[in-house]
Design a protein around this motif. Sequence first.
Motif, PDB file in Angstrom:
ATOM      1  N   ALA B 156       0.783  -1.149  -0.034  1.00 25.71           N
ATOM      2  CA  ALA B 156      -0.101  -0.012  -0.176  1.00 25.71           C
ATOM      3  C   ALA B 156       0.983   1.268   0.018  1.00 25.71           C
ATOM      4  O   ALA B 156       0.596   2.276  -0.706  1.00 25.71           O
ATOM      5  CB  ALA B 156      -1.115   0.000   1.145  1.00 25.71           C
ATOM      6  N   ARG B 157       2.001   1.221   0.860  1.00 27.30           N
ATOM      7  CA  ARG B 157       2.757   2.498   0.988  1.00 27.30           C
ATOM      8  C   ARG B 157       3.687   2.576  -0.664  1.00 27.30           C
ATOM      9  O   ARG B 157       3.684   3.686  -0.921  1.00 27.30           O
ATOM     10  CB  ARG B 157       3.927   1.985   1.741  1.00 27.30           C
ATOM     11  CG  ARG B 157       4.861   3.256   1.993  1.00 27.30           C
ATOM     12  CD  ARG B 157       5.917   3.072   3.014  1.00 27.30           C
ATOM     13  NE  ARG B 157       6.863   1.993   2.818  1.00 27.30           N
ATOM     14  CZ  ARG B 157       7.741   1.548   3.443  1.00 27.30           C
ATOM     15  NH1 ARG B 157       7.767   1.818   4.845  1.00 27.30           N
ATOM     16  NH2 ARG B 157       8.455   0.220   3.025  1.00 27.30           N
ATOM     17  N   ALA B 158       3.875   1.487  -1.242  1.00 25.36           N
ATOM     18  CA  ALA B 158       4.607   1.601  -2.458  1.00 25.36           C
ATOM     19  C   ALA B 158       3.583   2.200  -3.592  1.00 25.36           C
ATOM     20  O   ALA B 158       4.014   2.758  -4.540  1.00 25.36           O
ATOM     21  CB  ALA B 158       5.163   0.067  -2.804  1.00 25.36           C
ATOM     22  N   LEU B 159       2.328   1.932  -3.355  1.00 25.44           N
ATOM     23  CA  LEU B 159       1.195   2.234  -4.394  1.00 25.44           C
ATOM     24  C   LEU B 159       0.755   3.821  -4.088  1.00 25.44           C
ATOM     25  O   LEU B 159       0.143   4.456  -5.090  1.00 25.44           O
ATOM     26  CB  LEU B 159       0.197   1.248  -4.373  1.00 25.44           C
ATOM     27  CG  LEU B 159       0.291  -0.168  -5.008  1.00 25.44           C
ATOM     28  CD1 LEU B 159      -1.049  -0.909  -4.740  1.00 25.44           C
ATOM     29  CD2 LEU B 159       0.599  -0.238  -6.478  1.00 25.44           C
ATOM     30  N   ILE B 160       1.023   4.173  -2.943  1.00 23.93           N
ATOM     31  CA  ILE B 160       0.296   5.671  -2.729  1.00 23.93           C
ATOM     32  C   ILE B 160       0.524   6.698  -3.586  1.00 23.93           C
ATOM     33  O   ILE B 160      -0.350   7.410  -3.816  1.00 23.93           O
ATOM     34  CB  ILE B 160       0.798   5.821  -1.120  1.00 23.93           C
ATOM     35  CG1 ILE B 160      -0.161   7.269  -0.878  1.00 23.93           C
ATOM     36  CG2 ILE B 160       2.205   6.476  -1.016  1.00 23.93           C
ATOM     37  CD1 ILE B 160      -1.099   6.613   0.088  1.00 23.93           C
ATOM     38  N   ASN B 161       1.770   6.917  -4.206  1.00 26.36           N
ATOM     39  CA  ASN B 161       2.050   7.835  -5.072  1.00 26.36           C
ATOM     40  C   ASN B 161       1.841   7.375  -6.610  1.00 26.36           C
ATOM     41  O   ASN B 161       2.128   8.089  -7.398  1.00 26.36           O
ATOM     42  CB  ASN B 161       3.182   8.324  -5.044  1.00 26.36           C
ATOM     43  CG  ASN B 161       3.510   9.405  -4.091  1.00 26.36           C
ATOM     44  OD1 ASN B 161       2.576  10.142  -3.608  1.00 26.36           O
ATOM     45  ND2 ASN B 161       4.482   9.424  -3.133  1.00 26.36           N
ATOM     46  N   ASN B 162       0.944   6.372  -6.644  1.00 24.67           N
ATOM     47  CA  ASN B 162       0.685   5.804  -8.227  1.00 24.67           C
ATOM     48  C   ASN B 162       1.972   5.723  -9.078  1.00 24.67           C
ATOM     49  O   ASN B 162       2.199   6.224 -10.070  1.00 24.67           O
ATOM     50  CB  ASN B 162      -0.363   6.666  -9.019  1.00 24.67           C
ATOM     51  CG  ASN B 162      -1.602   6.784  -7.906  1.00 24.67           C
ATOM     52  OD1 ASN B 162      -2.163   5.809  -7.749  1.00 24.67           O
ATOM     53  ND2 ASN B 162      -1.894   7.923  -8.079  1.00 24.67           N
ATOM     54  N   PRO B 163       2.995   4.723  -8.623  1.00 29.05           N
ATOM     55  CA  PRO B 163       4.276   4.707  -9.427  1.00 29.05           C
ATOM     56  C   PRO B 163       4.171   3.896 -10.602  1.00 29.05           C
ATOM     57  O   PRO B 163       3.112   3.029 -10.634  1.00 29.05           O
ATOM     58  CB  PRO B 163       5.029   3.885  -8.359  1.00 29.05           C
ATOM     59  CG  PRO B 163       4.104   3.045  -7.706  1.00 29.05           C
ATOM     60  CD  PRO B 163       2.965   3.815  -7.416  1.00 29.05           C
ATOM     61  N   ALA B 164       4.898   4.241 -11.534  1.00 31.87           N
ATOM     62  CA  ALA B 164       5.082   3.337 -12.853  1.00 31.87           C
ATOM     63  C   ALA B 164       5.690   2.010 -12.451  1.00 31.87           C
ATOM     64  O   ALA B 164       5.335   1.007 -13.279  1.00 31.87           O
ATOM     65  CB  ALA B 164       5.748   4.022 -13.683  1.00 31.87           C
ATOM     66  N   LEU B 165       6.390   1.762 -11.449  1.00 32.45           N
ATOM     67  CA  LEU B 165       7.175   0.525 -11.356  1.00 32.45           C
ATOM     68  C   LEU B 165       7.388   0.233  -9.987  1.00 32.45           C
ATOM     69  O   LEU B 165       7.397   0.973  -9.024  1.00 32.45           O
ATOM     70  CB  LEU B 165       8.702   1.139 -11.418  1.00 32.45           C
ATOM     71  CG  LEU B 165       9.801   0.071 -11.657  1.00 32.45           C
ATOM     72  CD1 LEU B 165       9.730  -1.183 -12.580  1.00 32.45           C
ATOM     73  CD2 LEU B 165      11.169   0.722 -11.729  1.00 32.45           C
ATOM     74  N   ILE B 166       7.031  -1.135  -9.586  1.00 27.06           N
ATOM     75  CA  ILE B 166       7.188  -1.684  -8.386  1.00 27.06           C
ATOM     76  C   ILE B 166       8.548  -2.624  -8.381  1.00 27.06           C
ATOM     77  O   ILE B 166       8.390  -3.432  -9.160  1.00 27.06           O
ATOM     78  CB  ILE B 166       5.899  -2.434  -7.759  1.00 27.06           C
ATOM     79  CG1 ILE B 166       4.848  -1.281  -7.477  1.00 27.06           C
ATOM     80  CG2 ILE B 166       6.300  -3.369  -6.678  1.00 27.06           C
ATOM     81  CD1 ILE B 166       3.647  -2.042  -6.872  1.00 27.06           C
TER      82      ILE B 166
END
Lengths: 408, 226
Positions: B156-166
Amino acid sequence: MNTLSTVKIAVNALSINKMRSGLTMLGIIIGVAAVIAMISVGSGAREQISKQIESIGSNLLMILPGAATSGGLRMGFGSTPTLTSDDAKAIAQEVPDAAYAAPLLPGTAQVVYGNQNWSTVITGTTPSFFDIRDWPVESGAIFTQRDVDGATKVALVGKTVVENLFGDEDPLGKIIRIKKIPFKVIGVLSRKGQSPIGQDQDDSIYIPVTTAQKKLFGTAFPGMVRIIIVKAVSPTALKDAEKNIAALLRQRHHIPTGREDDFTVRNLTEMMAAAEESAKIMSILLGSIASVSLIVGGIGIMNIMLVSVTERTREIGIRMAVGARGGDILMQFLIEAVVLAVIGGSIGIILGVIGSWFISHFAGWGIAISPMAILLSFGFSAAVGVFFGFYPARKASLLAPVECLRYE
Amino acid sequence: MSPLIEVENLVKIYRMGNVDFHAVRGVSLAIDEGEFVAVMGASGSGKSTFMNIIGCLDKPTAGNYLLDGQEVASLSKDKLAGIRNKKIGFVFQSFNLLQRMSALQNVELPLLYNGSPVKDRKIRALAALKSVGLEDRAYHRPSQLSGGQQQRVAIARALINNPALILADEPTGNLDSQASAELMTLFTKLNKENGITIVMVTHESDIAAYADRHVYFKDGKVVKDE
Ligand SMILES: Nc1ncnc2c1ncn2[C@@H]1O[C@H](COP(=O)(O)OP(=O)(O)OP(=O)(O)O)[C@@H](O)[C@H]1O
Ligand SMILES: [Mg+2]
């Protein structure tokens, strides 16, 4: 990242380790409290001195018998006190810079009124004395030159004497006995407070100098007095007055040139200024000693912040991984240090104010806590936080994210 | 369209005393937007080193790296921090959550560093938690959550800024097979439905099977790409 949330984060981080944060603050608390207490004590003492100077009066010279030597005062030739009431009269008449001159002949004696008795200082003087000291009566009147000429048995009493001898009774017109000699109370002097050397100036009785010389104490030679005090016409006239009085007295005492004076002229105003100056230096000194403990407190903060940075390396790595810049990390730790210092400083201010209140209360001074000192200590403790927090914070901000994430 | 990640002759040398250790020796690779890549290989083959470089956590010793068409190797530290904040979400083997904070605060963390308005943060963090099925655990501390739940908070933390890449370095390393399967379902959904590019290091072939492309590392080099 805004400051408010950074402060919140800092307070949170500090509250995790309450014991440690508290102990770290202790250094600052003690430092600030000491600075405030010392400054207040210093300025309280100074205020006290200025008040006393005011109570003495300004532009005063004091003439004592005997020569001044480097070791202090010693008796002049033949060790006979040499000042007389006529010297005082001559100074007032012949030295233009001297506005007033009054002789003083003090002595201690038992005073009796009814079945009350009280030991106090009886001083023989002239009406000029009350002009010099700027000391009016509260009731009744000051004795006159005629009383002095006629050596009448009249007395002016200070408030402390009134309280101890008369209680609630009105002393005016009453007869008191000094060494069994009856004196009529013709005036009550207004309250004067403590002298610079800590004497209660209201614990005193004043009588005409001639009465003291002839009827009460007796003298080694006619007209002898212990001290002459002189009021110069202005502060600028003090120096000339000093010179002219010395010349006049040498002439009156027939001192050939080359011999040293058989009297000493002292500038009271100068002495008071010196006392005030030394009190000031004292308070600066105390303040600087206290600020050393503030610096020690700062070093304590630095120490704990360094430990904290090491302990929280992983946290730093996580924050950096999600986008914290070096500057964000720097601010976080810096604000933590400043919050520590400022909370400590505020507690220190409170303790310092309470402490100085106690000190001034027991020393009998007015409270002299300057808002300036409080503001200064607050600013100073924040500055200590910034100064000593900067190095650990910068160290944290320069860490490499990978290294931090690998740190166990 | 240019690839999302394009590395060329990437080299990473660790200096230990007088000895140089080549952890990554000349990797060239392109990953397109929307790909789901599994990075595999023996322990010590340089997978994590490679991931750290493409995640802008570390700088390569030599070689070029274009992220979304932008040359990254020459950027300042602050610029790199900005890229990590906006374009990349990290998922680590050890979760890397801040223990003293609630799940919600952990998820909010990236928003602290890009000037998001305070009132938006909570709303967005709650939405992110909801998307990983943890909205009812928002006020739990990491220590009060299971490993699988902690890893979902990290996602969820990784997604919060709507990244292009995980980027996920052994995300299932500390999870049991049940939690691993759930995590992979989530990854697949993020990849297929949201079009997020995922690069994931794993040792397990059944985990790797969720990915569309497999890249094998050996001694700091890519030996197989399929
Ligand atoms: N900071 C460092 N200093 C020196 N050597 C390092 C450093 N980081 C990694 N290495 C070395 O680089 C090599 C590659 O490490 P890396 O962590 O990339 O391997 P990995 O493929 O992720 O292995 P694993 O599957 O065990 O996680 C290893 O041999 C390691 O010892
Ligand atoms: Mg690894």
